[in-house]
Write a protein that holds these residues in place. Structure first.
Motif, PDB file in Angstrom:
ATOM      1  N   PHE A   6     -14.200 -45.507 -68.876  1.00 34.21           N
ATOM      2  CA  PHE A   6     -14.874 -44.516 -68.045  1.00 34.21           C
ATOM      3  C   PHE A   6     -13.886 -44.018 -67.002  1.00 34.21           C
ATOM      4  CE2 PHE A   6     -19.203 -46.637 -68.638  1.00 34.21           C
ATOM      5  CZ  PHE A   6     -19.786 -45.537 -69.232  1.00 34.21           C
ATOM      6  N   LEU A   7     -13.991 -42.733 -66.678  1.00 36.23           N
ATOM      7  CA  LEU A   7     -13.249 -42.252 -65.518  1.00 36.23           C
ATOM      8  C   LEU A   7     -14.122 -41.221 -64.809  1.00 36.23           C
ATOM      9  CD1 LEU A   7     -10.567 -42.020 -63.885  1.00 36.23           C
ATOM     10  CD2 LEU A   7     -10.022 -40.086 -65.332  1.00 36.23           C
ATOM     11  N   CYS A   8     -14.287 -41.390 -63.514  1.00 39.23           N
ATOM     12  CA  CYS A   8     -15.006 -40.360 -62.751  1.00 39.23           C
ATOM     13  C   CYS A   8     -14.009 -39.621 -61.889  1.00 39.23           C
ATOM     14  CB  CYS A   8     -16.118 -40.951 -61.899  1.00 39.23           C
ATOM     15  SG  CYS A   8     -17.052 -39.643 -61.076  1.00 39.23           S
ATOM     16  N   LYS A 158     -18.310 -32.129 -65.979  1.00 37.68           N
ATOM     17  CA  LYS A 158     -17.323 -32.869 -66.766  1.00 37.68           C
ATOM     18  C   LYS A 158     -16.412 -33.687 -65.858  1.00 37.68           C
ATOM     19  CE  LYS A 158     -17.694 -29.769 -70.687  1.00 37.68           C
ATOM     20  NZ  LYS A 158     -18.803 -30.511 -71.298  1.00 37.68           N
ATOM     21  N   ALA A 159     -17.019 -34.186 -64.776  1.00 41.11           N
ATOM     22  CA  ALA A 159     -16.298 -35.101 -63.892  1.00 41.11           C
ATOM     23  C   ALA A 159     -16.219 -36.466 -64.541  1.00 41.11           C
ATOM     24  CB  ALA A 159     -17.026 -35.216 -62.552  1.00 41.11           C
ATOM     25  N   LEU A 160     -17.328 -36.863 -65.132  1.00 43.78           N
ATOM     26  CA  LEU A 160     -17.393 -38.196 -65.724  1.00 43.78           C
ATOM     27  C   LEU A 160     -16.928 -38.108 -67.168  1.00 43.78           C
ATOM     28  CD1 LEU A 160     -18.236 -41.158 -65.353  1.00 43.78           C
ATOM     29  CD2 LEU A 160     -20.528 -40.506 -66.121  1.00 43.78           C
ATOM     30  N   LEU A 161     -15.892 -38.874 -67.476  1.00 49.53           N
ATOM     31  CA  LEU A 161     -15.346 -38.876 -68.825  1.00 49.53           C
ATOM     32  C   LEU A 161     -15.544 -40.262 -69.417  1.00 49.53           C
ATOM     33  CD1 LEU A 161     -12.009 -37.066 -67.902  1.00 49.53           C
ATOM     34  CD2 LEU A 161     -14.013 -36.031 -68.974  1.00 49.53           C
ATOM     35  N   ALA A 162     -15.876 -40.298 -70.693  1.00 54.45           N
ATOM     36  CA  ALA A 162     -16.060 -41.593 -71.351  1.00 54.45           C
ATOM     37  C   ALA A 162     -15.567 -41.480 -72.775  1.00 54.45           C
ATOM     38  CB  ALA A 162     -17.530 -41.987 -71.332  1.00 54.45           C
ATOM     39  N   GLY A 163     -14.721 -42.394 -73.162  1.00 52.49           N
ATOM     40  CA  GLY A 163     -14.221 -42.367 -74.532  1.00 52.49           C
ATOM     41  C   GLY A 163     -12.929 -43.158 -74.613  1.00 52.49           C
ATOM     42  N   ASP A 164     -12.209 -42.917 -75.680  1.00 56.55           N
ATOM     43  CA  ASP A 164     -10.921 -43.538 -75.879  1.00 56.55           C
ATOM     44  C   ASP A 164     -10.047 -43.339 -74.625  1.00 56.55           C
ATOM     45  OD1 ASP A 164      -8.691 -43.796 -78.544  1.00 56.55           O
ATOM     46  OD2 ASP A 164      -8.023 -43.330 -76.509  1.00 56.55           O
ATOM     47  N   GLY A 165      -9.583 -44.414 -74.048  1.00 57.27           N
ATOM     48  CA  GLY A 165      -8.854 -44.365 -72.780  1.00 57.27           C
ATOM     49  C   GLY A 165      -7.691 -43.397 -72.771  1.00 57.27           C
ATOM     50  N   ASP A 166      -7.010 -43.270 -73.895  1.00 61.01           N
ATOM     51  CA  ASP A 166      -5.865 -42.359 -73.929  1.00 61.01           C
ATOM     52  C   ASP A 166      -6.317 -40.905 -73.840  1.00 61.01           C
ATOM     53  OD1 ASP A 166      -4.304 -44.563 -74.192  1.00 61.01           O
ATOM     54  OD2 ASP A 166      -4.162 -44.435 -76.393  1.00 61.01           O
ATOM     55  N   MET A 167      -7.399 -40.599 -74.529  1.00 62.30           N
ATOM     56  CA  MET A 167      -7.897 -39.221 -74.489  1.00 62.30           C
ATOM     57  C   MET A 167      -8.420 -38.888 -73.100  1.00 62.30           C
ATOM     58  SD  MET A 167      -9.879 -39.187 -78.131  1.00 62.30           S
ATOM     59  CE  MET A 167      -9.729 -37.550 -78.765  1.00 62.30           C
ATOM     60  N   TRP A 186     -10.113 -44.078 -59.974  1.00 64.97           N
ATOM     61  CA  TRP A 186     -10.894 -45.007 -59.178  1.00 64.97           C
ATOM     62  C   TRP A 186     -11.483 -46.136 -60.032  1.00 64.97           C
ATOM     63  CZ3 TRP A 186     -15.552 -47.148 -58.272  1.00 64.97           C
ATOM     64  CH2 TRP A 186     -15.746 -47.677 -56.975  1.00 64.97           C
ATOM     65  N   GLY A 187     -11.201 -47.361 -59.631  1.00 68.09           N
ATOM     66  CA  GLY A 187     -11.774 -48.509 -60.338  1.00 68.09           C
ATOM     67  C   GLY A 187     -10.938 -49.015 -61.493  1.00 68.09           C
ATOM     68  N   TRP A 188      -9.957 -48.214 -61.934  1.00 73.75           N
ATOM     69  CA  TRP A 188      -9.197 -48.634 -63.114  1.00 73.75           C
ATOM     70  C   TRP A 188      -8.368 -49.886 -62.853  1.00 73.75           C
ATOM     71  CZ3 TRP A 188      -7.064 -44.785 -67.216  1.00 73.75           C
ATOM     72  CH2 TRP A 188      -8.131 -44.031 -67.718  1.00 73.75           C
ATOM     73  N   GLY A 189      -7.815 -49.957 -61.662  1.00 72.45           N
ATOM     74  CA  GLY A 189      -6.990 -51.120 -61.325  1.00 72.45           C
ATOM     75  C   GLY A 189      -7.769 -52.410 -61.488  1.00 72.45           C
ATOM     76  N   VAL A 190      -8.987 -52.391 -61.039  1.00 67.92           N
ATOM     77  CA  VAL A 190      -9.807 -53.591 -61.110  1.00 67.92           C
ATOM     78  C   VAL A 190     -10.314 -53.823 -62.532  1.00 67.92           C
ATOM     79  CG1 VAL A 190     -11.926 -54.664 -60.281  1.00 67.92           C
ATOM     80  CG2 VAL A 190     -10.517 -53.300 -58.732  1.00 67.92           C
TER      81      VAL A 190
END
Ligand code: SF4
Ligand code: SF4
Ligand code: SF4
Lengths: 196, 64, 969
Positions: A6-8, A158-167, A186-190
């Motif tokens: 996930f990435l927001c 399209k702020a929130l993205l969900a799928g294959d991390g590379d894409m 945000w949050g990826w480090g954790v």
């Protein structure tokens, strides 16, 4: 193998709660249980930003690490799921989770009292894919249908993205370049540690 | 199912490996998943399924 | 499982980021959820059970029947997001993202993502209801229609047709909207109106009088091409969330974003520059920007010379607005105003966006015209990336406005002149004299000194005089009948898809609702109307179906018209609005006239036939080419349209613009592609190009009003020209281009009244715009303030400015009613009521909010009515965050709400959202709803506390700048 992420994008998120409501609608999540929520920082003052947060499906998921009945499992592409038949509703996972994802229904209904509920990345749980039992306990299994999380698919901006991390990273990188802003995954480090 | 067990075992052993580095928090050691099986695991392993999800991503989440 | 010591959970020192935030951050939602826990307990308990039940039901439904995919359009705002429904056994089981729609590309805000709740309708009004002895009693449709019909016929007998008020809705489909306006006409009154009066009437009037049409000139999608975006009084992030997808794409493409608002809104949070304006001082800010533009020669001189009339008069006014004066009146530092002017000048094309923050003022028409003038000065109108992107509110408020549910016009902005009625009598196939006889022809206004109606219409017949607007229906009931320009007061009100809590002056409204002889609510929900008055009898609630239970077309803000499939059958006893109209017309005796050109099946007029009749009459705005067949083709091929230009690239709609945005000239057979950008001369008219409309004559005070040296691409008349008539075609030698049939139909007609469409076809074949080619006018000599000027609000805290910027003199008759200005402003209320009160939206709710507050998925997110108060004002009043307060408006009406202490509002300004209802004077009216039909969330209606004040041209209500005081409850 690439993992799901996930990435927001806080530059795009407008705190409209489309994601939250889409999740409720798709999985018929009861009042009081929020698999996803939107958090606003510096509310009402310059610098205000919002981020939509749910279970991040962490690598080495801390919730799984503390579960006394070992009800968690992880798919090859990193989705963290659990078995509600085993869950005893002890609440340990809530304390372990850095994102406050695990939720517990407030009221008894259909004997699910106290069973932990959380975001499944729209991937259901340990029941036959698309079965009534799966829907009742875990909500819909969009992944099995070849679809991605409804919260991201319905995000208004399209702020929130969900799928294959590379894409996900590709899209985000493109936006960063266009905006010449600093990346804020945000949050990826954790959540994703080394592989973020 | 076996695959999950295996993965979890590896995760578990890695976690164990780190267990003397910090003494801050007392936690349960993750054991082996004991719940029901999920047919999704096999499905996710198939290249067709992964391609399908990739296409879906392109269709739904890019600024077309 | 064994207990072991394990590594620290925060190896990188960032563990628990969310918990940290959740622990400390006070945002609107955590705030409300916290306060909501205690009070909202009842709602929570009430809600859990059904939602859990539904999951089980849905599981069962899943087992049987094929899944069908049907498409509709979100019913919550004018963005027009596509909705995809999966329906099984007639049950709406699932909602999917509409990736194909070029308007939303799958996205939804909270409201759109929750529309499937309409398929459950737990808190809907389920059956026709009648108030007997103060209790709701279920009755049948037949009983309801018979009783209501008898009553209104009786009122007609005693007090004339003008005593019955038909309040319609922006929630109607286009077809229903048109049928409703026709219904009121056949009943014989202009006392018909809808939400547009109180959201964008000042825009429609101001903008149409500036350059021809009062609609959004470009589109949401076109904002991808903007270099600058100027928002004033628009909070798109909450009011038009999916528009932000396009806006933020524009921003990523490099556009500079400026937001002007009294609040630091969620939209402002994304802006490059935010200016906090004092409510009601828009004109000074715009003139303050123009001051710099003129001083530095940044205006587009060539454009102004060719295409704008009267800019010199604007210059004279602007010269008075020095940076010092602007700062004094608006509160915005001179340097910020200059920076904004420079940004707009250096980043062209730039667009301006405004909403109700600009329109809802006593000088709303001045504000909207000032915005237009800024864009004209910069040469930003008629270009991609520029324009006046006026974001409309409701999903079909554009369509309902176009189709004339307004007290001052017939469909298509034809007005109320005799010729207009004749045109529609022709379209409807009814005899004009019969139609005229339906009105109160015997009534002659004998009052001394009464003015003429708007547009100089004589008052010889109520048929030609603008009716009472929705903002003033209260006065239509309560005012001394001798002061009203019609035979008698209003005696019966139909609230047909309209919440009363969107209108101001709560205590008087309550009294008006109690005074009426008959109150009828036609709505999917009981609404605030059902619970506000203390009545024993004379009130009916009729369950209307939502747009998901019927089908038809809907016009998005950008003028694109989309077709909706029917998703499910009407729930419970509800019926589609057009069926209810037919039933009532039958009872009232004009069903045959109403549906003369339509097939009627089982009391339901055929929707396609209604649209075909619309196509036959709406020449003014080119709503003639959008046949049901073409719209359905667009629905099926959404994915073929470009998401920036909206042009279909290949496929069956190749060359069309999405939804055939009006004007889509001529007949459907002419195949015009629609007009994506108004007044864009870079394209030929046949390809969607245009120029400014010749609407105001050919000259004024001896000066030429027609365009000079500017014309749309390929026009054979390479200069300005007046609107097309049969005679003009003859003079040009183009008459012979008409077919014989067209000639027969066009003889003596013009581009607006020729039902064959021949005049339009031939004009366009020669590259010309049917409506002529003129200059836009920066001054509107028919308005009270030809040059837009600043005037202080009626209730202002800046008494020091009243003398220099006074409001208007009181008027004896404005839309049939006395309208007060100066006599109110003269009383100084600013000592007793020191705070400015303003209002706005929340993303989860819409309009009066009944529908959305009845949706558990939305209600959970926003459980409490509140007022935003600056910490300074809160401390001065001894009020703490989260506590109950009384907020009292300057006319003494009070509401009990939670205090939300936040710097979002500036010092001295209090904000309330206007979606709540179901409370009055501090009390929850839950017991007054029909059983099981109370919305989950109820609260005081903000507008209860709002005060008198109406626009000088349109009677728009003033809800963005009044005064109040606050105290702990
Ligand atoms: S991925 Fe699915 S379950 Fe998780 S928050 Fe999004 S919608 Fe809800
Ligand atoms: S739908 Fe998208 S923009 Fe709206 S709150 Fe969720 S992540 Fe943010
Ligand atoms: S309310 Fe508006 S922005 Fe939200 S989903 Fe509906 S149409 Fe789209």
């Amino acid at each position: 193998m690439a993992r799901m992420k996930f990435l927001c994008d806080a530059e795009r998120c407008i705190e409209c709660n489309g994601c939250v409501t889409a999740c409720k609608n798709e999985h018929e999540v009861p009042w009081g249980v929020n698999r996803r929520r939107v958090v606003t920082l510096d509310d009402g003052v310059p610098g205000e930003r919002s981020i939509s947060v749910a279970c991040m499906h962490c690598t080495d998921a801390p919730c799984a690490a503390v579960c006394p009945v070992d009800c968690f499992y992880t798919t090859d592409d990193g989705i963290v799921l659990h078995d509600k038949d085993l869950c005893i509703g002890c609440g340990y996972c809530f304390y372990a989770c850095p994102f406050g994802a695990p939720q517990y229904p407030q009221k008894e209904a259909f004997g699910v009292r106290g069973k932990m509920d959380k975001c499944t990345f729209c991937a259901g749980g340990p029941e036959d894919d698309g079965s009534a039992a799966e829907f009742e306990k875990y909500g819909r299994n969009r992944i099995a249908e070849g679809k991605l999380p409804i919260c991201a698919e319905m995000c208004s901006t399209k702020a929130l993205l969900a799928g294959d991390g590379d894409m996900v990273a590709d899209i985000y990188r493109e936006r960063i370049l266009k905006r010449s802003t600093r990346p804020q995954t945000w949050g990826w480090g954790v959540a994703y540690k080394a592989d973020s | 199912m076996r695959k999950v067990t295996l993965t979890l075992l590896i995760v578990a052993s890695m976690a164990l490996g780190g267990c003397y580095e910090s003494t801050d928090i007392t936690l349960h050691d993750p054991g082996v998943y004991r719940g029901g099986s999920d047919p999704l695991l096999a499905k996710q392993a198939s290249p067709e399924q992964r391609a399908r999800l990739g296409e879906r991503f392109q269709m739904g989440q890019t600024d077309r | 499982m064994k207990l072991t010591k394990k590594r620290d959970l925060s190896p990188d020192g960032t563990a628990s980021p969310l918990k940290g935030i959740l622990g400390s951050a006070i945002d609107r939602r955590t705030f409300l959820r916290r306060t909501g826990l205690a009070v909202g307990g009842g709602a929570v308990a009430g809600a859990i059970q059904p939602v859990m039940m539904r999951r089980a039901e849905a599981v069962e439904a899943k087992a049987a029947g094929d899944v069908e995919v049907r498409k509709s359009v979100c019913t919550h705002c004018s963005v027009g997001c596509g909705v995809v429904a999966e329906v099984q056994n007639g049950v709406w089981v699932r909602q999917a993202p509409d990736f194909d729609s070029p308007l939303n590309m799958g996205g939804h805000c909270a409201k759109g993502a929750s529309v499937r709740e309409h398929g459950h309708g737990e808190r809907r009004l389920k059956h026709p209801m009648k108030l007997t002895g103060g209790k709701w009693k279920q009755i049948t449709w037949d009983e309801a229609i018979a009783e209501i019909g008898d009553k209104v016929l009786n009122i007609r007998e005693r007090s004339g047709p003008d005593s019955v008020y038909w309040l319609g809705s922006a929630k109607f489909s286009n077809e229903q909207a048109y049928l409703f306006r026709k219904f009121a006409g056949l009943w014989g009154t202009n006392n018909v109106d809808h939400q547009a009066r109180i959201c964008h009437s000042t825009t429609v009037a101001g903008v149409a009088n500036t350059w021809g049409y009062g609609a959004m000139t470009n589109s949401y999608n076109d904002m991808h091409n903007s270099k600058a975006m100027f928002f004033i009084g628009s909070n798109a992030a909450e009011a038009h969330p999916v528009a932000m997808q396009h806006i933020l794409r524009g921003k990523e493409n490099g556009a500079k974003m400026i937001v002007v608002d009294p609040r630091f809104t969620r939209t402002a949070a994304h802006a490059d520059q935010f200016m906090r304006i004092r409510p009601g001082s828009d004109v000074p800010l715009i003139w303050g920007m123009l001051y710099h533009i003129f001083e530095n020669g940044w205006e587009d001189k060539e454009y102004i010379k060719q295409r704008v009339f009267g800019m010199d008069k604007i210059r004279a006014e602007v010269a008075k607005w020095t940076p010092e004066e602007v700062e004094k009146v608006t509160g915005i530092p001179g340097s910020e105003v200059k920076l904004a002017a420079q940004t707009m000048a250096e980043n062209r094309p730039g667009t301006i966006v405004w909403c109700m923050g600009g329109t809802q003022h006593t000088i709303g028409n001045n504000n909207t015209r000032a915005y237009c003038v800024l864009q004209l000065a910069l040469g930003n109108v008629g270009v991609s990336g520029g324009g006046a992107n006026i974001f409309r509110g409701h999903d079909n408020v554009q369509g309902a406005t176009d189709l004339g549910i307004l007290s001052h016009t017939l469909p298509g902005y034809y007005g109320l002149a005799e010729g207009s009625w004749k045109h529609f009598a022709n379209v409807w196939g009814v005899d004009f004299d019969w139609l005229k006889g339906r009105f109160d022809t015997g009534y002659i206004d004998t009052r001394e000194g009464s003015e003429e109606g708007i547009g100089g219409l004589p008052f010889d017949n109520p048929m030609n005089s603008a009716g009472i607007p929705v903002s003033r229906w209260i006065d239509g009931v309560l005012e001394d009948s001798r002061n009203i320009d019609q035979r008698d007061n209003l005696k019966a009100m139909f609230f047909w898809g309209h919440a009363p809590n969107s209108q101001t002056r709560g205590p008087e409204m309550k009294k008006a609702l109690e005074t009426l002889e008959l109150v009828v609510v036609v709505d999917p929900y009981p609404t605030h109307t059902a619970v506000l008055p203390d009545r024993q009898e004379g009130m009916y609630l009729l369950p209307a179906a939502t747009q998901f239970e019927t089908y038809g077309s809907v016009t998005a803000s950008n003028r694109s018209i989309q077709w909706r499939d029917k998703l499910i059958d009407p729930l419970f006893d509800s019926l589609p609005d057009h069926t209810i109209m037919y039933k009532l017309a039958k009872k009232l005796g004009f069903a045959d006239e109403l549906c003369k050109n339509m097939q009627v099946n089982n009391e339901e007029p055929l929707v396609e036939d209604i649209l075909r009749e619309i196509n036959r009459g709406m020449w003014t705005i080119g709503m003639t080419g959008q046949s049901p067949e073409r719209l359905k083709l667009h629905l099926a091929n959404k994915h073929t349209f470009n998401t920036t230009t909206l042009l279909a690239e290949g496929g069956p709609c190749d060359g069309d613009y999405y939804g055939l945005p009006w004007p889509c000239w001529g007949t459907p057979e002419m195949n015009h592609p629609g007009t994506p950008l108004l007044y864009d001369t870079s394209k030929s008219v046949a390809d969607g190009g245009l120029n400014f409309r010749a609407r105001f004559g050919v000259e004024y005070e001896g000066k030429n009003l027609l365009a000079e040296g500017s014309y749309s691409k390929g026009a054979e008349i390479k200069d300005g020209y007046p609107e097309f008539t049969a005679d003009m075609l003859k003079q040009l030698g183009w008459w012979k281009d008409l077919t014989a049939e067209e000639q027969a139909a066009a003889e003596g007609k013009n581009w607006k009244t020729d039902l064959s469409g021949g005049i339009q076809r031939v004009a366009i074949a020669h590259g010309c715009a049917p409506y002529g080619n003129a200059k836009a006018r920066a001054i509107v000599w028919t308005f009270p303030d030809p040059v837009p000027v600043h005037r202080e609000p009626l209730y202002t805290s800046r008494r020091d400015l009243v003398e220099k910027y006074p409001t208007y003199e009181d008027r004896k008759s404005h839309y049939r009613l006395p309208t007060r200005y100066k006599s109110i402003q003269d009383q100084d209320k600013s000592v007793e009521y020191p705070l400015i009160l303003t209002s706005g939206r929340l993303v989860e709710y819409e309009g009066g909010g009944e529908e959305t507050r009845s949706n558990a998925w939305l209600a959970e997110l926003q459980q409490e009515m509140f007022a935003e108060i600056n910490p300074v004002d809160a401390n001065n009043a001894g009020i703490k965050d989260g506590q109950w307060i009384w907020l009292e408006g300057a006319e003494g009406a009070r509401v009990k709400v939670h205090a939300m202490v936040t710097e979002r509002v500036g010092r001295g300004v209090v904000f309330m959202p206007f979606h709540f209802g179901g409370w009055y004077d501090g009390k929850d009216l839950i017991d007054k709803y029909p059983e099981g039909a109370a919305p989950y969330v109820r609260g005081e209606a903000a507008n209860t506390a709002f005060t008198y004040g109406y626009d000088s041209v349109t009677q728009m209500q003033e809800t963005k700048a009044t005064l109040c005081k606050i105290s702990a409850a």
